[in-house]
Design an enzyme around this catalytic site. Structure first.
Site, PDB file in Angstrom:
ATOM      1  N   ASN A  82       0.872  -1.183   0.000  1.00 32.76           N
ATOM      2  CA  ASN A  82       0.000   0.000   0.000  1.00 32.76           C
ATOM      3  C   ASN A  82       0.904   1.226   0.000  1.00 32.76           C
ATOM      4  O   ASN A  82       1.469   1.574   1.036  1.00 32.76           O
ATOM      5  CB  ASN A  82      -0.912  -0.016   1.226  1.00 32.76           C
ATOM      6  CG  ASN A  82      -1.776   1.230   1.311  1.00 32.76           C
ATOM      7  OD1 ASN A  82      -1.802   2.038   0.379  1.00 32.76           O
ATOM      8  ND2 ASN A  82      -2.477   1.389   2.410  1.00 32.76           N
ATOM      9  N   TRP A  83       0.994   1.848  -1.147  1.00 37.42           N
ATOM     10  CA  TRP A  83       1.909   3.005  -1.266  1.00 37.42           C
ATOM     11  C   TRP A  83       1.306   4.285  -0.709  1.00 37.42           C
ATOM     12  O   TRP A  83       1.984   5.315  -0.647  1.00 37.42           O
ATOM     13  CB  TRP A  83       2.299   3.203  -2.747  1.00 37.42           C
ATOM     14  CG  TRP A  83       3.305   2.215  -3.238  1.00 37.42           C
ATOM     15  CD1 TRP A  83       3.875   1.184  -2.522  1.00 37.42           C
ATOM     16  CD2 TRP A  83       3.892   2.155  -4.548  1.00 37.42           C
ATOM     17  NE1 TRP A  83       4.774   0.493  -3.306  1.00 37.42           N
ATOM     18  CE2 TRP A  83       4.794   1.076  -4.555  1.00 37.42           C
ATOM     19  CE3 TRP A  83       3.725   2.905  -5.711  1.00 37.42           C
ATOM     20  CZ2 TRP A  83       5.550   0.740  -5.694  1.00 37.42           C
ATOM     21  CZ3 TRP A  83       4.465   2.564  -6.849  1.00 37.42           C
ATOM     22  CH2 TRP A  83       5.365   1.496  -6.821  1.00 37.42           C
ATOM     23  N   LYS A  84       0.032   4.238  -0.342  1.00 34.74           N
ATOM     24  CA  LYS A  84      -0.640   5.419   0.244  1.00 34.74           C
ATOM     25  C   LYS A  84      -0.433   6.639  -0.666  1.00 34.74           C
ATOM     26  O   LYS A  84      -0.438   6.488  -1.881  1.00 34.74           O
ATOM     27  CB  LYS A  84      -0.151   5.636   1.672  1.00 34.74           C
ATOM     28  CG  LYS A  84      -0.289   4.357   2.517  1.00 34.74           C
ATOM     29  CD  LYS A  84      -0.111   4.558   3.990  1.00 34.74           C
ATOM     30  CE  LYS A  84      -0.288   3.238   4.718  1.00 34.74           C
ATOM     31  NZ  LYS A  84      -0.258   3.359   6.167  1.00 34.74           N
ATOM     32  N   HIS A 101      -9.692   1.091   4.650  1.00 34.19           N
ATOM     33  CA  HIS A 101      -8.445   1.343   5.373  1.00 34.19           C
ATOM     34  C   HIS A 101      -8.700   2.311   6.528  1.00 34.19           C
ATOM     35  O   HIS A 101      -9.500   3.238   6.396  1.00 34.19           O
ATOM     36  CB  HIS A 101      -7.379   1.918   4.425  1.00 34.19           C
ATOM     37  CG  HIS A 101      -6.016   1.893   5.029  1.00 34.19           C
ATOM     38  ND1 HIS A 101      -5.598   2.833   5.948  1.00 34.19           N
ATOM     39  CD2 HIS A 101      -4.990   1.025   4.879  1.00 34.19           C
ATOM     40  CE1 HIS A 101      -4.353   2.537   6.330  1.00 34.19           C
ATOM     41  NE2 HIS A 101      -3.964   1.447   5.689  1.00 34.19           N
ATOM     42  N   GLU A 122      -7.079   4.713   7.641  1.00 35.03           N
ATOM     43  CA  GLU A 122      -6.819   6.128   7.336  1.00 35.03           C
ATOM     44  C   GLU A 122      -8.016   6.764   6.632  1.00 35.03           C
ATOM     45  O   GLU A 122      -8.281   7.955   6.795  1.00 35.03           O
ATOM     46  CB  GLU A 122      -5.530   6.249   6.502  1.00 35.03           C
ATOM     47  CG  GLU A 122      -4.300   5.983   7.372  1.00 35.03           C
ATOM     48  CD  GLU A 122      -3.084   5.477   6.623  1.00 35.03           C
ATOM     49  OE1 GLU A 122      -3.076   5.489   5.383  1.00 35.03           O
ATOM     50  OE2 GLU A 122      -2.136   5.042   7.312  1.00 35.03           O
ATOM     51  N   GLU A 173      -5.298  -4.725  10.610  1.00 31.84           N
ATOM     52  CA  GLU A 173      -4.332  -3.651  10.796  1.00 31.84           C
ATOM     53  C   GLU A 173      -4.668  -2.879  12.068  1.00 31.84           C
ATOM     54  O   GLU A 173      -5.516  -1.968  12.038  1.00 31.84           O
ATOM     55  CB  GLU A 173      -4.364  -2.681   9.604  1.00 31.84           C
ATOM     56  CG  GLU A 173      -4.022  -3.324   8.277  1.00 31.84           C
ATOM     57  CD  GLU A 173      -3.453  -2.316   7.282  1.00 31.84           C
ATOM     58  OE1 GLU A 173      -2.350  -2.556   6.785  1.00 31.84           O
ATOM     59  OE2 GLU A 173      -4.101  -1.274   7.025  1.00 31.84           O
ATOM     60  N   GLY A 177       2.285   2.835  10.791  1.00 31.05           N
ATOM     61  CA  GLY A 177       3.177   3.978  10.635  1.00 31.05           C
ATOM     62  C   GLY A 177       3.869   4.404  11.919  1.00 31.05           C
ATOM     63  O   GLY A 177       4.454   5.481  11.984  1.00 31.05           O
ATOM     64  N   SER A 187       3.413  -1.523  10.421  1.00 30.66           N
ATOM     65  CA  SER A 187       4.860  -1.472  10.659  1.00 30.66           C
ATOM     66  C   SER A 187       5.570  -2.782  10.308  1.00 30.66           C
ATOM     67  O   SER A 187       6.536  -3.183  10.967  1.00 30.66           O
ATOM     68  CB  SER A 187       5.164  -1.065  12.109  1.00 30.66           C
ATOM     69  OG  SER A 187       4.704   0.262  12.361  1.00 30.66           O
ATOM     70  N   GLY A 239       4.847   1.709   4.717  1.00 30.30           N
ATOM     71  CA  GLY A 239       6.110   2.417   4.512  1.00 30.30           C
ATOM     72  C   GLY A 239       7.200   1.579   3.867  1.00 30.30           C
ATOM     73  O   GLY A 239       7.889   2.032   2.936  1.00 30.30           O
TER      74      GLY A 239
HETATM   75  P1  13P Z   1       2.869   0.845   7.702  1.00 31.30           P
HETATM   76  O1  13P Z   1       3.461  -0.443   7.176  1.00 31.30           O
HETATM   77  O2  13P Z   1       3.561   2.067   7.176  1.00 31.30           O
HETATM   78  O3  13P Z   1       2.725   0.820   9.184  1.00 31.30           O
HETATM   79  O4  13P Z   1       1.382   0.928   7.095  1.00 31.30           O
HETATM   80  C1  13P Z   1       0.547  -0.176   7.228  1.00 31.30           C
HETATM   81  C2  13P Z   1      -0.670   0.072   6.438  1.00 31.30           C
HETATM   82  O5  13P Z   1      -1.485   0.914   6.774  1.00 31.30           O
HETATM   83  C3  13P Z   1      -0.870  -0.712   5.211  1.00 31.30           C
HETATM   84  O6  13P Z   1      -2.158  -0.540   4.699  1.00 31.30           O
END
Ligand code: 13P
Length: 263
Positions: free
Chosen positions: A9-11, A93, A95, A168, A174, A214, A236
């Site tokens: 997931n590159w966000k 997600h 977020e 998650e 993050g 993470s 990340g």
């Molecule tokens: P991180 O790996 O940066 O913690 O993010 C996890 C995530 O939200 C994947 O969708």
């Protein structure tokens, strides 16, 4: 036997001109036919990433989809628009739940749109830190699953046949503070328990469940050592080819152990 899946997931990272080359590099560094690999770039980079990944065996996913098919929804992207660009889609997600007020009811509708368009959904669930500390983590995730899936289970169409769930925990995203593998596995068991209770025919036994939060090349082994966990949704670290090489490399070990176990 459940597949082993590593999804990136590159966000909100990468512009289109860098996304294609990055995807190609990751594909080359992670080539492993026994691991299902998916890269989910921003919408505007989907076409570049699709072209860069052609012939590599790595699938393309979107990070979101609108709950309506079409209409006056400025700036939104519908499931039919994604067809031809992506074959997977992340739904719900944390977020987006946080930043865009996405509710379980809305997420249920997004899952329906994904299913109808033939997109493979990754449904994200997970508790906040305060909820875990209050001993409510499993109840929160149970509620998210029921809210997102119960209506589809009652409908004629049913949920997407190839649904994947990503656990998650919000406090692990993050933050560099990953969950313990044992806690993630306990949650995966609880998720399958809920899936059975709400009507999945095999009690969720065949449902791939990923861990996210993470994840790195250094800690992926802790999760893949748990038979209940079938891979990872990586944030990340998924932008770093070295990390992805390590993560998929470890995933290949688990995938081949599973293949050997079924003969
Ligand atoms: P991180 O790996 O940066 O913690 O993010 C996890 C995530 O939200 C994947 O969708």
């Amino acid at each position: 036997m459940r597949p082993v899946i590593i999804a990136a997931n590159w966000k909100m990272h990468t512009v289109p001109s860098e996304a294609g080359p990055l995807a190609a590099t990751i594909a080359a560094r992670t080539a492993d036919p026994d691991v299902s690999r998916v890269i989910c770039p921003p919408f505007v980079a989907l076409a570049d990433v699709r072209d860069a990944l052609a012939g590599t065996g790595v699938a393309v996913g979107a990070q979101n989809v609108h709950h309506e098919l079409a209409g006056a929804h400025t700036g939104e992207v519908s499931a039919p628009m994604l067809v031809g660009l992506a074959t997977w889609v992340i739904v719900g997600h944390s977020e987006r739940r946080r930043d865009n007020g996405e509710t379980d009811e809305l997420i249920a509708r997004k899952l329906d749109r994904a299913r109808d368009a033939g997109l493979r959904p990754i449904l994200c669930v997970g508790e906040q830190l305060a909820e875990r500390e209050a001993g409510r983590a499993e109840a929160v995730v149970d509620g998210q699953l029921r809210g997102a899936l119960a209506a589809a289970l009652r409908s004629d169409a049913g949920p997407a046949p190839d649904l994947v769930i990503a656990y998650e925990p919000v406090w692990a995203i993050g933050t560099g503070r990953n969950a313990f593998g044992s806690d993630a596995a306990a949650m995966a068991d609880a998720i399958r328990d809920t899936l059975g209770r709400i009507g999945f025919v095999d009690g969720g036994a065949g449902m791939p469940i990923l861990y996210g939060g993470s994840v790195t090349a250094a800690n992926i082994g802790e999760f893949l050592a748990e038979p209940a966990i079938d891979g990872a949704l990586v944030g990340g670290a998924s932008l770093k080819p070295d990390e992805m090489a390590g993560i998929v490399g470890r995933a290949g070990v688990t995938a081949r152990a599973r293949l050997a176990a079924v003969g």
